[in-house]
Scaffold this motif. Structure first.
Motif, short mmCIF file in Angstrom:
data_model
loop_
_atom_site.label_atom_id
_atom_site.label_comp_id
_atom_site.label_asym_id
_atom_site.label_seq_id
_atom_site.Cartn_x
_atom_site.Cartn_y
_atom_site.Cartn_z
N VAL A 96 0.88 -1.18 0.00
CA VAL A 96 0.00 0.00 0.00
C VAL A 96 0.91 1.22 0.00
CG1 VAL A 96 -1.79 1.26 1.24
CG2 VAL A 96 -1.81 -1.25 1.24
N LEU A 97 1.11 1.80 -1.18
CA LEU A 97 2.20 2.78 -1.29
C LEU A 97 1.79 4.07 -2.01
CD1 LEU A 97 5.22 0.40 -1.90
CD2 LEU A 97 4.96 2.03 -0.03
N HIS A 98 0.60 4.57 -1.71
CA HIS A 98 0.28 5.89 -2.24
C HIS A 98 1.26 6.94 -1.72
CE1 HIS A 98 -2.37 4.84 1.15
NE2 HIS A 98 -2.18 6.07 1.58
N ILE A 99 1.88 6.66 -0.56
CA ILE A 99 2.88 7.59 -0.02
C ILE A 99 4.08 7.71 -0.96
CG2 ILE A 99 2.19 7.40 2.38
CD1 ILE A 99 5.27 5.59 1.51
N ALA A 100 4.39 6.66 -1.72
CA ALA A 100 5.52 6.70 -2.65
C ALA A 100 5.24 7.62 -3.83
CB ALA A 100 5.83 5.29 -3.16
N LEU A 101 3.99 7.78 -4.19
CA LEU A 101 3.63 8.58 -5.36
C LEU A 101 3.94 10.05 -5.18
CD1 LEU A 101 0.22 6.84 -6.08
CD2 LEU A 101 2.30 6.63 -7.46
N ARG A 102 4.03 10.50 -3.92
CA ARG A 102 4.37 11.91 -3.69
C ARG A 102 5.77 12.08 -3.10
NH1 ARG A 102 -0.97 10.70 -0.63
NH2 ARG A 102 -0.28 10.32 1.49
N ASN A 103 6.55 11.02 -3.14
CA ASN A 103 7.94 11.08 -2.67
C ASN A 103 8.84 11.12 -3.90
OD1 ASN A 103 10.46 10.72 -1.60
ND2 ASN A 103 10.03 8.75 -0.63
N ARG A 104 9.16 12.32 -4.37
CA ARG A 104 9.88 12.46 -5.64
C ARG A 104 11.39 12.61 -5.44
NH1 ARG A 104 8.88 16.93 -8.03
NH2 ARG A 104 8.02 18.02 -6.24
N THR A 105 11.90 12.08 -4.35
CA THR A 105 13.34 12.15 -4.08
C THR A 105 14.02 10.89 -4.61
OG1 THR A 105 13.19 11.03 -1.94
CG2 THR A 105 12.77 13.40 -1.96
N ASN A 106 15.29 10.75 -4.29
CA ASN A 106 16.04 9.56 -4.70
C ASN A 106 15.89 8.39 -3.73
OD1 ASN A 106 17.08 10.78 -7.02
ND2 ASN A 106 18.67 11.80 -5.82
N TYR A 107 15.04 8.59 -2.73
CA TYR A 107 14.84 7.54 -1.73
C TYR A 107 14.29 6.28 -2.39
CZ TYR A 107 12.79 5.21 2.35
OH TYR A 107 12.43 4.30 3.31
N LYS A 108 14.81 5.15 -1.99
CA LYS A 108 14.41 3.88 -2.59
C LYS A 108 13.26 3.24 -1.81
CE LYS A 108 18.86 2.53 -4.62
NZ LYS A 108 19.91 1.48 -4.65
N ILE A 109 12.26 2.76 -2.54
CA ILE A 109 11.23 1.92 -1.96
C ILE A 109 11.15 0.67 -2.83
CG2 ILE A 109 8.78 1.71 -1.38
CD1 ILE A 109 8.66 4.71 -1.03
N ILE A 110 11.48 -0.46 -2.24
CA ILE A 110 11.60 -1.70 -2.99
C ILE A 110 10.34 -2.54 -2.85
CG2 ILE A 110 12.98 -3.79 -3.36
CD1 ILE A 110 14.47 -1.17 -3.95
N VAL A 111 9.75 -2.91 -3.97
CA VAL A 111 8.61 -3.82 -4.02
C VAL A 111 8.94 -4.91 -5.03
CG1 VAL A 111 6.16 -4.09 -4.57
CG2 VAL A 111 6.96 -2.02 -3.41
N ASP A 112 8.94 -6.16 -4.58
CA ASP A 112 9.27 -7.30 -5.46
C ASP A 112 10.59 -7.08 -6.19
OD1 ASP A 112 6.92 -8.60 -4.71
OD2 ASP A 112 5.77 -7.66 -6.31
N ASN A 113 11.58 -6.65 -5.41
CA ASN A 113 12.96 -6.46 -5.90
C ASN A 113 13.09 -5.33 -6.92
OD1 ASN A 113 13.95 -8.71 -4.37
ND2 ASN A 113 13.08 -10.07 -5.93
N THR A 114 12.13 -4.43 -6.97
CA THR A 114 12.18 -3.30 -7.90
C THR A 114 12.06 -2.00 -7.13
OG1 THR A 114 11.14 -4.60 -9.65
CG2 THR A 114 11.07 -2.22 -9.89
N ASN A 115 12.91 -1.03 -7.46
CA ASN A 115 12.80 0.30 -6.87
C ASN A 115 11.68 1.05 -7.59
OD1 ASN A 115 13.08 2.78 -5.66
ND2 ASN A 115 15.01 3.30 -6.69
N ILE A 116 10.52 1.12 -6.95
CA ILE A 116 9.35 1.68 -7.61
C ILE A 116 9.48 3.19 -7.84
CG2 ILE A 116 7.81 -0.11 -6.77
CD1 ILE A 116 6.76 1.92 -4.71
N MET A 117 10.41 3.86 -7.14
CA MET A 117 10.57 5.29 -7.34
C MET A 117 11.03 5.59 -8.77
SD MET A 117 9.43 6.50 -4.64
CE MET A 117 9.59 8.12 -5.34
#
Length: 548
Positions: A96-117
């Motif tokens: 559940v990562l709607h928080i990632a959609l507004r995080n436009r930095t270089n911070y990594k969020i990994i889902v299924d071995n993929t950096n969704i950023m």
């Protein structure tokens, strides 16, 4: 996430005992014994927003015990799980990562071995480039004319969210005309057809699966309408855009792969306005303002993630909501925006809250014995004051209310805004402190009315008060501040669901009606026997067929 039944915690039992001690205490008394109550129970956010929760039936001890509940149910771990990309939507095995959609930095969020950023920023760049072409008039329709009208076809979160935001941010709107179609009732789409020119209209089809019945019925009708004018299917590329994760279904519909703006399975429908579903928002206010909108939400995300619970706005508002729902047994919460542009805010959060936490099975799969999601409703002030406020002031229901207002209006028309804010402040005060018999006896205007028998009508004028409210004052409704406000309520919903041991991010209750509707449609369309249904449904079908 931990699966803890809140009802069997020590803190829940402590709250039950505390409720017996405090339930009959009036807000008048709470304010009279503490001159610092406002300072203790209000929080500023980024010098742009003030949240005053002092007019609630709470004490410092109440807040302490509620925070104990949050700690005992391991809320901090739950927040960490969501922000880390854990698959907290267990029944659908999704993050559940709607928080990632507004995080436009270089911070990594990994889902299924993929950096969704990386994927998110690619889609944002595509939306930026596309919106620039449309807004600047470089994207042409089949006859070579620039686009003038945008029609967003979706339902639920694919409609309520973008529609609410474009209305709330109308002061930032450009020259493009925005239209939203959601209802499968043909009237909704037909009325839009009357307003738009096929040569200059762009359709956005918003559906994650591209199978949603209402959306696809409207989309196919829009395609048929357009083909009547330009005959050639190749021109679909000029007028149809897909906001979807199902590439195969989009291509079958006839939309070019270049016109697909994807979003992902970890984006819940009612939280999707931050994704490509927000393309209509970008086309309305421009990408620069959309970035500010994302930034405001991201700022609230950081506040929610980093701030101690005793100063954490979404956490405190969620805990207070649980306090009323489960101990005072209130059934509803009213959302009352004193801003005409935000007239769709209650409807949006009605869906976000009730679809998320309208559950009766806990995360362990057991039947729930406490109350979960409240009924959310509301209208803009001051319209509501001349409609349903009567029940809030003098009815038999306890209805906690959120009052929301901007300090600075986008429209400086005479004394309108000053009067609006006066009503905002007056209503929260009146709900809290009421009007007693003694107050009425001191009212000289009332006593001077010699045409009435005072004793006969006195009781009808008494308002008991002690009605709880939160007041949210916002400097101005800007993209940044609106983003912060929406994210605040999103996180409030998450906290409520987490503590109440719910899976907040599925909506299986929506499916049963859809399946039944498909079966009934088949019977109606083929005029077949309907003995399969109950006698009530059979009778309704028979009456419908008589006139159809």
């Amino acid at each position: 996430m931990k699966n803890i039944n809140c009802m069997f915690t020590k803190s829940w039992n402590d709250l039950k005992n505390h409720f017996q001690e405090i339930k009959n205490i009036h807000l008048k008394h709470l304010f009279s014994i503490d001159n610092n109550r406002f300072e203790k129970f209000s929080i500023k956010f980024k010098d742009e927003m003030l949240i005053d929760f002092s007019k609630n039936r709470i004490t410092e001890e109440t807040i302490k015990k509620l925070i104990n509940l949050a700690n005992e149910t391991k809320l901090k771990d739950g927040i960490q799980s969501m922000f880390s990309g854990d698959k907290i939507n267990k029944t659908e095995n999704r993050s559940v990562l709607h928080i990632a959609l507004r995080n436009r930095t270089n911070y990594k969020i990994i889902v299924d071995n993929t950096n969704i950023m990386t994927e998110i920023n690619i889609v944002l760049k595509k939306m930026k480039d596309f919106s620039k072409l449309v807004i600047n008039g470089q994207w042409k329709g089949y006859s070579g004319k620039a686009i003038s009208d945008i029609v967003n076809i979706g339902i639920g979160g694919s409609d309520l969210g973008p529609y609410m935001v474009t209305e709330a941010l109308r002061p930032y709107k450009n020259h493009l005309n925005m239209h939203y179609v959601s209802n499968i009732d043909g009237t909704h789409l037909s009325e839009v057809f009357k307003k738009v020119d096929p040569e200059t209209t762009l359709f956005l089809i918003a559906s994650k699966t591209f199978t949603t019945e209402e959306t696809m019925t409207n989309a196919n009708s829009a395609k048929t309408w357009m083909l009547y004018y330009f005959k050639n299917k190749n021109f679909l590329d000029k007028h149809f855009i897909a906001l979807s994760s199902n590439i195969e279904n989009v291509l079958k519909f006839g939309i070019n792969i270049k016109n697909i703006f994807p979003f992902w399975e970890w984006v819940g429908g009612r939280f999707s306005l931050w994704s490509s579903v927000g393309l209509s928002i970008i086309l309305s206010i421009g990408f620069h303002n959309f970035e500010k909108f994302l930034d405001g939400a991201h700022a609230m995300d950081n506040h929610f993630y980093e701030t101690d619970f005793n100063k954490n706005i979404p956490v405190l508002l969620a805990l207070i909501s649980i306090w009323y729902t489960n101990f005072f047994r209130s059934e509803t919460e009213a959302m009352l925006p004193y801003d005409q542009y935000m007239h769709r805010l209650p409807a949006y959060f009605q869906q976000a809250n009730m679809e998320s936490n309208g559950k009766s099975i806990d995360r362990n799969g057991n039947k729930i014995l406490y109350d979960t999601g409240p009924i959310i409703w509301g209208e803009p002030g001051t319209n509501g004051q001349h409609a349903f406020y009567q029940l809030i002031h003098q009815g038999t229901k306890l209805i906690p209310c959120d009052f929301i207002a901007p300090i600075i209006s986008h429209n400086k028309l005479g004394k309108h805004h000053l009067k609006l804010i006066s009503n905002f402040l007056a209503q929260t005060r009146a709900l809290a402190f009421g009007q007693t018999r003694d107050d009425l006896m001191k009212d000289l205007h009332f006593l001077q009315d010699t045409n009435k028998d005072i004793k006969k009508i006195l009781n009808f004028k008494i308002c008991q008060g002690n009605q709880p409210t939160n007041s949210i004052l916002i400097r101005k409704i800007t993209p940044y501040n609106l983003g912060s406000l929406i994210a605040l309520y999103e996180h409030k919903i998450f906290v409520q669901g987490y503590i109440l041991n719910l899976f907040s991010f599925d909506q299986w209750g929506v499916e049963i009606g859809k399946k039944l509707a498909q079966n009934i449609y088949s019977h109606l369309n083929n005029n077949s026997n309907n003995e399969y249904y109950d006698v009530s449904t059979q009778g309704l079908i028979k009456f419908y067929k008589f006139f159809s």
